[in-house]
Scaffold this motif. Structure first.
Motif, short mmCIF file in Angstrom:
data_model
loop_
_atom_site.label_atom_id
_atom_site.label_comp_id
_atom_site.label_asym_id
_atom_site.label_seq_id
_atom_site.Cartn_x
_atom_site.Cartn_y
_atom_site.Cartn_z
N ASN A 129 45.84 8.20 66.71
CA ASN A 129 46.27 7.23 67.72
C ASN A 129 47.14 6.14 67.11
OD1 ASN A 129 45.06 8.52 69.90
ND2 ASN A 129 43.13 7.42 69.65
N VAL A 130 46.81 5.73 65.89
CA VAL A 130 47.65 4.74 65.20
C VAL A 130 49.04 5.33 64.96
CG1 VAL A 130 48.00 3.40 63.08
CG2 VAL A 130 45.72 3.50 64.14
N TYR A 131 49.08 6.57 64.43
CA TYR A 131 50.37 7.23 64.21
C TYR A 131 51.15 7.37 65.51
CZ TYR A 131 49.17 8.51 59.38
OH TYR A 131 48.84 8.48 58.05
N ALA A 132 50.47 7.75 66.58
CA ALA A 132 51.14 7.93 67.87
C ALA A 132 51.71 6.60 68.37
CB ALA A 132 50.18 8.51 68.90
N SER A 133 50.98 5.51 68.14
CA SER A 133 51.46 4.20 68.59
C SER A 133 52.70 3.76 67.81
CB SER A 133 50.37 3.14 68.48
OG SER A 133 50.13 2.79 67.12
N LEU A 134 52.86 4.26 66.59
CA LEU A 134 54.03 3.93 65.77
C LEU A 134 55.28 4.69 66.23
CD1 LEU A 134 52.40 3.97 62.23
CD2 LEU A 134 53.04 1.97 63.61
N ASN A 135 55.07 5.83 66.88
CA ASN A 135 56.18 6.68 67.31
C ASN A 135 56.63 6.41 68.75
OD1 ASN A 135 56.34 8.01 64.84
ND2 ASN A 135 54.70 9.41 65.43
#
Length: 136
Positions: A129-135
């Motif tokens: 979810n952190v990675y997705a929020s960065l993209n």
């Protein structure tokens, strides 16, 4: 208690930006208001019959919360250590309502195995979810 440590290539700031956004949305929904929310030690709210208290909050370093209802009593913690490769994220979960002395060794072993599996899944989900929020 279950503790898992994993290295990720996002920053502590990235992690807490995601976490804070989720917490603020959950707290506003639980309180039924759109008033500003300040995340600090002692922040409390109720979500689906579960009383939640943030017991330790230091942005970019630690988030600990206690979740309690009639059925559960759990404390979770995310500790962040920044390093040259990103962050070392330590996830801890303590099921306060589970007493190992009430169960045999095999039951405790199976329980701990399940807890470790679930904790690994929770940590992976949070990181994804952190990675997705960065993209976005």
């Amino acid at each position: 208690m279950i503790t898992i440590k994993k290295q990720y290539d996002f920053s502590a700031e990235d992690f807490f930006n995601y976490l804070d956004k989720q917490l603020v949305a959950d707290i506003k929904k639980a309180r039924g208001t759109n008033l500003p929310v300040k995340l600090t030690n002692g922040t409390r709210y109720k979500q689906n019959d579960i009383n939640v208290e943030i017991t330790d909050y230091k942005r970019n370093r630690i988030y600990t919360a206690h979740f309690k209802s009639k059925q559960i009593d759990i404390t979770i913690s995310y500790k962040i250590q920044s390093n040259k490769d990103g962050v070392l994220l330590t996830f801890s979960e303590n099921v306060n309502s589970y007493n190992p002395s009430n169960h045999n060794k095999i039951s405790n072993w199976l329980y701990n195995l399940r807890l470790k599996r679930d904790a690994n899944q929770e940590l992976k989900k949070m990181a994804d979810n952190v990675y997705a929020s960065l993209n976005v």
